[in-house]
Design a protein around this motif. Sequence first.
Motif, PDB file in Angstrom:
ATOM      1  N   GLY A  87      -3.009  -7.981  20.144  1.00 47.07           N
ATOM      2  CA  GLY A  87      -1.477  -7.923  19.331  1.00 47.07           C
ATOM      3  C   GLY A  87      -1.505  -6.500  18.852  1.00 47.07           C
ATOM      4  O   GLY A  87      -0.334  -6.310  18.429  1.00 47.07           O
ATOM      5  N   HIS A  88      -2.364  -5.516  18.817  1.00 47.50           N
ATOM      6  CA  HIS A  88      -2.030  -4.412  18.149  1.00 47.50           C
ATOM      7  C   HIS A  88      -3.174  -3.362  18.541  1.00 47.50           C
ATOM      8  O   HIS A  88      -4.337  -3.484  18.582  1.00 47.50           O
ATOM      9  N   ASN A  89      -2.546  -2.245  19.337  1.00 41.44           N
ATOM     10  CA  ASN A  89      -3.487  -0.980  19.742  1.00 41.44           C
ATOM     11  C   ASN A  89      -2.737   0.118  19.525  1.00 41.44           C
ATOM     12  O   ASN A  89      -1.671   0.482  20.035  1.00 41.44           O
ATOM     13  N   ASP A  90      -3.076   1.207  18.962  1.00 43.84           N
ATOM     14  CA  ASP A  90      -2.482   2.323  18.514  1.00 43.84           C
ATOM     15  C   ASP A  90      -2.740   3.630  19.559  1.00 43.84           C
ATOM     16  O   ASP A  90      -2.752   4.741  18.905  1.00 43.84           O
ATOM     17  N   LEU A  91      -3.125   3.322  20.339  1.00 45.30           N
ATOM     18  CA  LEU A  91      -3.247   4.485  21.467  1.00 45.30           C
ATOM     19  C   LEU A  91      -2.086   5.347  21.554  1.00 45.30           C
ATOM     20  O   LEU A  91      -2.264   6.506  21.568  1.00 45.30           O
ATOM     21  N   PRO A  92      -0.872   4.918  21.594  1.00 44.87           N
ATOM     22  CA  PRO A  92       0.186   5.625  21.587  1.00 44.87           C
ATOM     23  C   PRO A  92       0.116   6.585  20.413  1.00 44.87           C
ATOM     24  O   PRO A  92       0.770   7.964  20.556  1.00 44.87           O
ATOM     25  N   TRP A  93      -0.066   6.297  19.195  1.00 45.32           N
ATOM     26  CA  TRP A  93       0.079   7.338  18.140  1.00 45.32           C
ATOM     27  C   TRP A  93      -1.392   8.392  18.548  1.00 45.32           C
ATOM     28  O   TRP A  93      -1.207   9.557  17.940  1.00 45.32           O
ATOM     29  N   GLN A  94      -2.369   8.052  18.972  1.00 47.93           N
ATOM     30  CA  GLN A  94      -3.282   9.025  19.225  1.00 47.93           C
ATOM     31  C   GLN A  94      -2.755   9.905  20.589  1.00 47.93           C
ATOM     32  O   GLN A  94      -3.344  11.111  20.306  1.00 47.93           O
TER      33      GLN A  94
ATOM     34  N   LYS B 187      -3.023  13.709  19.471  1.00 47.97           N
ATOM     35  CA  LYS B 187      -3.871  14.663  20.077  1.00 47.97           C
ATOM     36  C   LYS B 187      -3.140  15.500  21.313  1.00 47.97           C
ATOM     37  O   LYS B 187      -3.650  16.743  21.390  1.00 47.97           O
ATOM     38  N   PHE B 188      -2.079  15.099  22.041  1.00 45.65           N
ATOM     39  CA  PHE B 188      -1.556  15.640  22.758  1.00 45.65           C
ATOM     40  C   PHE B 188       0.062  15.837  22.687  1.00 45.65           C
ATOM     41  O   PHE B 188       0.855  16.252  23.486  1.00 45.65           O
ATOM     42  N   ASN B 189       0.624  15.713  21.353  1.00 42.31           N
ATOM     43  CA  ASN B 189       2.124  15.519  21.124  1.00 42.31           C
ATOM     44  C   ASN B 189       3.074  14.802  22.197  1.00 42.31           C
ATOM     45  O   ASN B 189       3.882  15.317  22.881  1.00 42.31           O
ATOM     46  N   ASN B 190       2.178  13.575  22.672  1.00 38.44           N
ATOM     47  CA  ASN B 190       3.050  12.755  23.743  1.00 38.44           C
ATOM     48  C   ASN B 190       2.950  13.490  25.062  1.00 38.44           C
ATOM     49  O   ASN B 190       3.974  12.996  26.084  1.00 38.44           O
TER      50      ASN B 190
ATOM     51  N   GLN C  79      -1.503  -6.078  26.387  1.00 37.64           N
ATOM     52  CA  GLN C  79      -1.690  -5.311  25.139  1.00 37.64           C
ATOM     53  C   GLN C  79      -0.203  -5.039  24.415  1.00 37.64           C
ATOM     54  O   GLN C  79       0.724  -4.625  25.264  1.00 37.64           O
ATOM     55  N   PHE C  80      -0.121  -5.491  23.401  1.00 39.01           N
ATOM     56  CA  PHE C  80       1.172  -4.938  22.554  1.00 39.01           C
ATOM     57  C   PHE C  80       0.648  -3.533  21.912  1.00 39.01           C
ATOM     58  O   PHE C  80      -0.527  -3.196  21.261  1.00 39.01           O
ATOM     59  N   TRP C  81       1.211  -2.428  22.440  1.00 39.04           N
ATOM     60  CA  TRP C  81       1.164  -1.122  22.048  1.00 39.04           C
ATOM     61  C   TRP C  81       1.889  -0.869  20.682  1.00 39.04           C
ATOM     62  O   TRP C  81       3.319  -1.220  20.955  1.00 39.04           O
ATOM     63  N   ALA C  82       1.326  -0.207  19.855  1.00 40.83           N
ATOM     64  CA  ALA C  82       2.171  -0.072  18.870  1.00 40.83           C
ATOM     65  C   ALA C  82       2.928   1.250  18.900  1.00 40.83           C
ATOM     66  O   ALA C  82       2.399   2.415  19.024  1.00 40.83           O
ATOM     67  N   ALA C  83       4.274   1.346  18.683  1.00 43.86           N
ATOM     68  CA  ALA C  83       5.207   2.369  18.439  1.00 43.86           C
ATOM     69  C   ALA C  83       5.249   2.469  16.931  1.00 43.86           C
ATOM     70  O   ALA C  83       6.107   2.161  16.243  1.00 43.86           O
TER      71      ALA C  83
ATOM     72  N   THR D 112      10.127   6.951  16.299  1.00 43.50           N
ATOM     73  CA  THR D 112       9.845   5.797  16.888  1.00 43.50           C
ATOM     74  C   THR D 112      10.232   5.976  18.543  1.00 43.50           C
ATOM     75  O   THR D 112       9.559   5.414  19.266  1.00 43.50           O
ATOM     76  N   LEU D 113      11.456   6.088  18.633  1.00 43.99           N
ATOM     77  CA  LEU D 113      11.917   6.276  20.236  1.00 43.99           C
ATOM     78  C   LEU D 113      11.100   7.111  20.924  1.00 43.99           C
ATOM     79  O   LEU D 113      10.799   6.703  22.030  1.00 43.99           O
ATOM     80  N   GLU D 114      10.705   8.206  20.400  1.00 43.95           N
ATOM     81  CA  GLU D 114       9.609   8.923  21.185  1.00 43.95           C
ATOM     82  C   GLU D 114       8.314   8.321  21.533  1.00 43.95           C
ATOM     83  O   GLU D 114       7.677   8.353  22.744  1.00 43.95           O
ATOM     84  N   GLN D 115       7.827   7.371  20.487  1.00 46.29           N
ATOM     85  CA  GLN D 115       6.841   6.320  20.725  1.00 46.29           C
ATOM     86  C   GLN D 115       7.071   5.361  21.665  1.00 46.29           C
ATOM     87  O   GLN D 115       6.135   5.058  22.720  1.00 46.29           O
ATOM     88  N   ILE D 116       8.162   4.809  21.874  1.00 47.68           N
ATOM     89  CA  ILE D 116       8.383   3.800  22.623  1.00 47.68           C
ATOM     90  C   ILE D 116       8.486   4.579  24.087  1.00 47.68           C
ATOM     91  O   ILE D 116       8.107   4.020  25.192  1.00 47.68           O
TER      92      ILE D 116
END
Length: 416
Positions: free
Chosen positions: A41-48, A52-55, A83-87, A102-106
């Motif tokens: 239900g929840h993984n924060d890899l997108p925030w990493q 770490k890399f500014n996306n 996996q539900f990736w967290a934006a 948030t749009l950038e995380q999506i």
Amino acid sequence: MTMDLIRTVCLMLCAFTVNSIANELKDRALKLMAETPLIDGHNDLPWQLRNKFNNQLNETNLYTLNSTHTNIPKIKAGHLSAQFWAAYVPCDTQYKDAVRQTLEQIDVIHRMCQKYPEVFTFAASSQDIEDAFKQNKTACLIGVEGGHSIDSSLGTLRLMYQLGVRYLTLTHSCNTPWVDNWLVDTDSETAVHDGLSEFGKQVVFEMNRIGMLVDLAHVSEKVMKQVLEISKAPIIFSHSSAYSICPHKRNVPDDVLREVKNKNGIVMINFYNDYVTCQKAANLSHVADHFDHIKKVAGSSIIGFGGDYDGVPRVPDGLEDVSKYPDLVIELLRRGWTDDEIKDALGRNLLRVFREVERVRDSLNGVTPDDVPIPLKEVQNPCRTNYGYPDTQSSACTPSLYPLVLALTLLTKILV
């Protein structure tokens, strides 16, 4: 010599038996995971990726990235099917650039799926998850973590759904203009809305209408109960554990667990040590205790996996990264969980909830979108324009007003 020989033979037989049972449990766990998709239900890899890399995905390789709980080899070893990736964006973006962030995380979640099509496939429905499982790919879903990300706008909520977002966590660790977060239960933050405001109820109903799962991780206990009462569709806790095992306010009390059962929802169990043992140290067995407790209180039909990997600084011994899911399944089997109970927890419960949310959406197909905006007085601040509200003059962040607000703030601090 005879007694020593007998003792040696007994030890060998015991070791053989233990090893045989362990191999049997492992084979059984892997067979169940081959038959049923593991949905987390929840993984924060997108925030990493942001940190770490500014996306900049061109600056990393998810096959070789080793500074995170999650990479492609670990996903494969963990048999992670969806996996539900967290934006997620932090609370300090509220009233500033939360929507953009948030749009950038999506966007980075979409690009991650596009960069590795041999591993990932984007999913926006329960059927998409099942299709990905048949193709032996990991389904990528999006959950927005924190109501501040929609900037109190139903239009933004709807557009995020169109971009593939399938759940919204109503709060993170801050109140929004329409809902209270879990910190109000610790007395470290003041309740503002006595749970949900009227606009907060509009948000829940609009999520029901469009088919977005309502996530109650991070909300206050009062909000949990209010939403369970008013939502037309089942709810989820995407990454929360059992309060009776670890009395942390991010966890779910027994009476709420029973109501989740009554409303056919799901609690996806969090692996963060602080929510598992209420201490810095924890192990795999402690996490299994939460599974056992929730099953005892409300049954296996409300349980799921919500690891919170890459979103927390500490994870249990034995659950160091996403490759370790099979070990947790083995532990549950060792504790007497049946094959059906395991399959429920792996993914059947989430699929059931998802399908029901989609069914409610389809039943509300004739209901028009809610276009009543939040009252201006509830969101007015120096960096928000007022266009569209009658009899108001937009003056947000203008040269004349902002310095005045800043000066008054500083003066207040000096006087205090």
